[in-house]
Motif scaffolding. Structure first.
Motif, mmCIF file in Angstrom:
data_model
loop_
_atom_site.group_PDB
_atom_site.id
_atom_site.type_symbol
_atom_site.label_atom_id
_atom_site.label_comp_id
_atom_site.label_asym_id
_atom_site.label_seq_id
_atom_site.Cartn_x
_atom_site.Cartn_y
_atom_site.Cartn_z
ATOM 1 N N CYS A 1 -3.213 5.948 -1.389
ATOM 2 C CA CYS A 1 -2.406 4.880 -1.971
ATOM 3 C C CYS A 1 -3.145 4.369 -3.204
ATOM 4 O O CYS A 1 -4.251 4.813 -3.514
ATOM 5 N N GLY A 2 -2.531 3.420 -3.915
ATOM 6 C CA GLY A 2 -3.112 2.940 -5.160
ATOM 7 C C GLY A 2 -4.531 2.407 -5.005
ATOM 8 O O GLY A 2 -5.366 2.569 -5.893
ATOM 9 N N MET A 3 -4.799 1.778 -3.860
ATOM 10 C CA MET A 3 -6.130 1.197 -3.638
ATOM 11 C C MET A 3 -7.054 2.130 -2.872
ATOM 12 O O MET A 3 -8.211 1.774 -2.608
ATOM 13 N N ARG B 1 -6.695 2.999 0.258
ATOM 14 C CA ARG B 1 -6.821 2.613 1.663
ATOM 15 C C ARG B 1 -6.147 3.648 2.572
ATOM 16 O O ARG B 1 -6.700 4.041 3.585
ATOM 17 N N CYS C 1 0.816 -1.220 0.000
ATOM 18 C CA CYS C 1 0.000 0.000 0.000
ATOM 19 C C CYS C 1 0.850 1.270 0.000
ATOM 20 O O CYS C 1 0.366 2.331 -0.341
HETATM 21 CU CU LIG Z 1 -3.307 0.611 -0.744
#
Ligand SMILES: [Cu+2]
Length: 175
Positions: free
Chosen positions: A88-90, A92, A51
């Motif tokens: 973050c990329g997701m 989260r 993450c």
């Molecule tokens: Cu993430």
């Protein structure tokens, strides 16, 4: 729990800058910065969590890989008032940057800016001269006519500027 926004600072060269540690999230995750000037965000990545690998900014919209060890510098362009989100990329880990006008910065920060500007020979001379004016006005009541008072004020101004230039030069040590 009260979430206190961390204020971005200015480095020696006048660049607005803020440090963000990446460790199972962003620390700080709430940042307040000045609108209308570029902002440098320095990420310090401290974990190998997937993450932590990428950061995605909302404005301007882009994503960047964060160096596995050490720091990654991200320069954001000057933008108007508003909010920039970074995740973050997701999505989260979340952080936000609030861009505000200088007027909304704490009074102490603004006073420090004024004093910094006054720390020039001319600024100091002007301040001292303004302090001299009541004295000249007082003299004008008892001793001076209008022309003499204006001449005295002019002479005092020249004297303060010359004195301050001399004093500031004297306080600068030769390299
Ligand atoms: Cu993430």
């Amino acid at each position: 729990m009260l979430e206190q926004a961390v204020r971005a600072g200015f480095d020696g060269s006048g660049q607005q800058v803020v440090d963000v540690t990446v460790h199972r999230g962003y620390q700080p995750d709430s940042i307040r910065a000045r609108a209308g000037v570029p902002l440098r965000v320095i990420f310090h990545r401290e974990d190998s969590d997937a993450c932590s690998e990428r950061v995605v900014f909302s404005s301007p919209h882009f994503d960047r890989r964060l160096s596995a060890t050490g720091t990654t510098i991200i320069d954001l362009p000057a933008q108007g008032r508003g909010e920039i989100r970074f995740t973050c990329g997701m999505g989260r880990y979340r952080g936000r940057i609030e861009l505000v006008d200088a007027g909304r910065l704490p009074i102490l920060t603004r006073i420090r800016g004024w004093i910094h500007r006054l720390e020039t020979p001319i600024g100091t001379a002007l301040l001292l001269w303004l302090g001299t004016l009541p004295l000249i006005a007082l003299l004008a009541v008892f001793a001076l006519d209008a022309t003499a008072a204006i001449a005295a004020a002019g002479a005092a101004f020249v004297a303060w500027v010359a004195g301050c230039l001399w004093a500031f030069r004297g306080s600068t040590r030769p390299a």
